[in-house]
Design a protein around this motif. Structure first.
Motif, PDB file in Angstrom:
ATOM      1  N   HIS A   1      76.317  58.269  50.628  1.00  0.00           N
ATOM      2  CA  HIS A   1      76.426  59.719  50.414  1.00  0.00           C
ATOM      3  C   HIS A   1      77.860  60.241  50.589  1.00  0.00           C
ATOM      4  O   HIS A   1      78.350  61.045  49.784  1.00  0.00           O
ATOM      5  CB  HIS A   1      75.485  60.415  51.398  1.00  0.00           C
TER       6      HIS A   1
ATOM      7  N   HIS B   1      80.623  62.340  48.207  1.00  0.00           N
ATOM      8  CA  HIS B   1      81.434  63.552  48.431  1.00  0.00           C
ATOM      9  C   HIS B   1      82.880  63.300  48.009  1.00  0.00           C
ATOM     10  O   HIS B   1      83.537  64.179  47.453  1.00  0.00           O
ATOM     11  CB  HIS B   1      81.382  63.962  49.908  1.00  0.00           C
TER      12      HIS B   1
ATOM     13  N   ASP C   1      75.896  69.415  48.928  1.00  0.00           N
ATOM     14  CA  ASP C   1      75.134  68.285  48.395  1.00  0.00           C
ATOM     15  C   ASP C   1      74.673  68.498  46.955  1.00  0.00           C
ATOM     16  O   ASP C   1      74.135  69.554  46.610  1.00  0.00           O
ATOM     17  CB  ASP C   1      73.928  67.997  49.303  1.00  0.00           C
TER      18      ASP C   1
HETATM   19 ZN    ZN Z   1      76.533  65.892  52.155  1.00  0.00          ZN
END
Ligand code: ZN
Ligand code: KG4
Length: 351
Positions: free
Chosen positions: A125, A129, A314
């Motif tokens: 994850h 980003h 997100d």
């Molecule tokens: Zn995140």
């Protein structure tokens, strides 16, 4: 089953169509890229539901993902204007995050990749980003400085290649996003904390002297001192029965928290002789920080690559973008790929 083996001899496409899926926290997201060009981006969120509880309730997040995942992917494929059979690989977040939440996206992605007979790519994850910068500027090439500021990580990173990084400095305690969330709680602001603090800060003056930054070696950060200073300031005022402005506290906290980030990112670029600073992570959605980064970079003659706000928080576009990096590295996953609650960013130095 050694699913990845099937793709050992796969002829890689220069501009593959990649479906990205993200479900690590309270956003159910799906997106499609063709190379570094974003074709669609769909985000469903359970944040309003979570706000009633003052934070993310894992069980609620998992159920919301289960409700939304099918529609999110269908919509992403439809809005991309492609057929499912055009998809060359499926990239999915396998960690870090809430296990039950991750498993919804991961299981869906596995079935999807398997049914289409295309590679499955497991995405970290936080690397997602960082990869959002490649969508913001498709011409972006390493080396550059990456300023990462999220709910779980805060770091200044020298990006040598798309897959090789050197962490120049990171937080010694709380992440920047965590500090925003804690500050919000102290001020009695609603979840999610970061945007609440930013909103209130607009009405205040940054005239309270909070410790500006950790004065240690290199590019490390520390947010626990700042957090404690905010708590102490509010409690002391309350105990003495003195009035104080919550907006001024928010503005002063924000100035201290963001000042450290902007200063260090630009200092790292100058020291390394890199012409570009890129940024990623939820805190980079903060308008004050974006303005500060723009000013500091302009003053130093450094180029700034700033993903739009919706690609800082997100989303699955960033997962597809990192999927492209891993596709090019032939880093394909087996169907046994499992969810990971924690994935360390890596130690200082090369990784
Ligand atoms: Zn995140
Ligand atoms: O990057 P992210 O998704 O977290 C991790 O992946 O770890 O971002 C979430 C964090 C939260 O701590 C949230 O409060 C913060 O980013 N955040 C903000 C803003 N929007 C989100 N912080 C400050 N200002 C904002 N506008």
């Amino acid at each position: 089953m050694e699913y990845a083996k099937r793709f050992e001899d796969l002829r890689l496409k220069a501009e593959p169509v990649i479906l990205g899926i993200e479900s690590s926290c309270d956003e159910t997201a799906a997106a499609v890229v063709r190379g570094r060009r974003l074709l669609s981006n769909v985000v469903f969120t359970s944040a309003p539901e979570q706000a009633k509880y003052g934070g993310v309730v894992p069980e609620i997040a998992s159920r919301a993902h289960t409700d939304a995942i099918g529609e999110a992917v269908e919509q992403a494929v439809r809005e991309a204007g492609i057929q499912k059979t055009d998809i060359d690989a499926v990239a999915v977040t396998y960690g870090a995050g809430l296990l039950g939440a991750l498993l919804v996206g991961l299981s869906f992605a596995k079935s999807y990749a398997y049914t289409l007979g295309v590679p499955l790519i497991g995405v970290n994850h936080i690397r997602g980003h960082m990869a959002a910068a490649y969508l913001a500027d498709p011409q972006l090439r390493p080396p550059f400085i990456m300023l990462l500021a999220s709910g779980g990580h805060t770091a200044v990173i020298a990006t040598h290649t798309e897959t090789e990084f050197e962490i120049l400095g990171s937080t010694r305690d709380d992440a920047a996003g965590e500090a925003f969330d804690k500050c919000a709680r102290v001020l009695g602001l609603p979840y999610p904390g970061g945007p609440s603090v930013e909103r209130l800060a607009r009405e205040g003056k940054a005239d309270i002297e909070f410790p500006k930054m950790f004065r240690g070696n290199g590019y490390d950060f520390s947010y626990s001192g700042l957090k404690t200073a905010v708590i102490n300031y509010c409690h002391t005022k309350q105990q003495k029965g003195e009035a104080y402005s919550r907006a001024d506290v928010a503005a002063s906290f924000q100035a201290a928290a963001c000042g450290a980030l902007a200063e260090r990112a630009v200092a790292a670029a100058l020291e390394k002789g890199y012409g570009t600073v890129a940024a990623g992570g939820g805190v980079i959605a903060n308008g004050y920080l974006r303005e500060l980064l723009a000013q500091n970079c302009a003053k130093a003659g450094v180029r700034l690559v700033l993903p739009e706000k919706k690609y800082c928080t997100d989303n699955a576009a960033m997962i597809a973008a990192e999927g492209l990096v891993q596709y090019r590295a032939r880093n394909f996953a087996d169907l046994s790929l499992n969810a990971c609650a924690h994935i360390p960013l890596g130690k200082k130095g090369k990784q």
